[in-house]
Design a protein around this motif. Structure first.
Motif, PDB file in Angstrom:
ATOM      1  N   SER A  88       0.836  -1.203   0.000  1.00 17.90           N
ATOM      2  CA  SER A  88       0.000   0.000   0.000  1.00 17.90           C
ATOM      3  C   SER A  88       0.869   1.250   0.000  1.00 17.90           C
ATOM      4  O   SER A  88       0.600   2.218  -0.723  1.00 17.90           O
ATOM      5  N   TRP A 109      -1.641   0.137  -3.195  1.00 16.08           N
ATOM      6  CA  TRP A 109      -2.573  -0.991  -3.301  1.00 16.08           C
ATOM      7  C   TRP A 109      -3.642  -0.918  -2.213  1.00 16.08           C
ATOM      8  O   TRP A 109      -3.356  -0.561  -1.071  1.00 16.08           O
ATOM      9  N   ILE A 110      -4.859  -1.292  -2.582  1.00 15.79           N
ATOM     10  CA  ILE A 110      -5.927  -1.467  -1.600  1.00 15.79           C
ATOM     11  C   ILE A 110      -5.936  -2.936  -1.183  1.00 15.79           C
ATOM     12  O   ILE A 110      -5.369  -3.787  -1.877  1.00 15.79           O
ATOM     13  N   GLN A 158      -8.066  -5.322  -1.349  1.00 12.29           N
ATOM     14  CA  GLN A 158      -8.588  -6.250  -2.354  1.00 12.29           C
ATOM     15  C   GLN A 158      -7.544  -6.557  -3.426  1.00 12.29           C
ATOM     16  O   GLN A 158      -7.410  -7.697  -3.877  1.00 12.29           O
ATOM     17  N   GLN A 159      -6.794  -5.524  -3.819  1.00 12.51           N
ATOM     18  CA  GLN A 159      -5.752  -5.737  -4.831  1.00 12.51           C
ATOM     19  C   GLN A 159      -4.649  -6.638  -4.293  1.00 12.51           C
ATOM     20  O   GLN A 159      -4.142  -7.511  -4.998  1.00 12.51           O
TER      21      GLN A 159
END
Length: 200
Positions: free
Chosen positions: A87, A92-93, A95-96
């Motif tokens: 992140s 990145w979130i 879910q990713q």
């Protein structure tokens, strides 16, 4: 182009290489005539492609950089990069992060709030030594190369750095506390001395 002819905007036609006689003929064509002419256009229109080599080189470098970034991201995941690091490095979130791990068929170690065990003192020393020696690298590569050199996971690198930051904060806090205590003690002594002088 039909609209441009009817609006007497000939600059586009001239840039395409049409001469004035051709423009006058085209100007008199109806929309239906233009439609028929369009079907015949492959016979008289040649597209001249020109390469801007400077921009092409820049685009190719971006492609190479993007490919390298993708490779490093995958290698970080394979070597145990935690979600918070991905992140921080790539935005990145959660879910990713999960979807990328699934795509690489990686086990779900330390899910969500799981915390890895602290590295041993020897591992921590080795990690920090390599981390300091690799200061010239890009941050993502620095994490990866430190983990590879120290033979630990990227998660352990993060933990070692976190422990060092905690110790540094504690040391700063202790130093500040000593200084405040010293200032307070000095002020108290000065106050007593002043009171003694006045009583005399």
């Amino acid at each position: 182009m039909t609209q441009q002819f009817h609006e007497a905007d000939y600059e586009c036609a001239l840039r395409l290489g049409l001469d004035w006689d051709e423009i006058r003929v085209l100007e008199e064509l109806s929309l239906l005539d233009f439609h028929v002419l369009t079907t015949l256009s492959p016979h008289f229109i040649r597209i001249d492609i020109q390469i801007d080599h400077a921009q092409l080189d820049l685009a190719l470098r971006r492609v190479v950089d993007h490919k390298r970034s993708q490779e490093i991201q995958q290698r970080l995941l394979v070597h145990g990069a935690p979600r918070h690091l991905m992140s921080r490095l790539y935005g990145w979130i959660p879910q990713q992060y999960r979807s990328q791990r699934r795509m690489l068929h990686l086990d779900e170690e330390f899910p969500n709030s799981g915390r890895p065990p602290n590295p041993t003192l020897t591992e921590e020393e080795t990690i920090l030594t390599h981390w300091d020696h690799l200061a010239d690298l890009d941050l993502a590569e620095r994490y990866l190369e430190t983990a590879l050199a120290a033979k630990v996971s990227v998660r352990q690198v993060c933990r070692a750095l976190s422990l060092r930051e905690e110790r540094e904060r504690e040391a700063l806090g202790a130093t500040a506390s000593v200084r405040l205590h010293g200032v307070a003690s000095g002020a108290h002594s000065q106050s007593i001395s002043s009171m003694t002088n006045r009583s005399r």
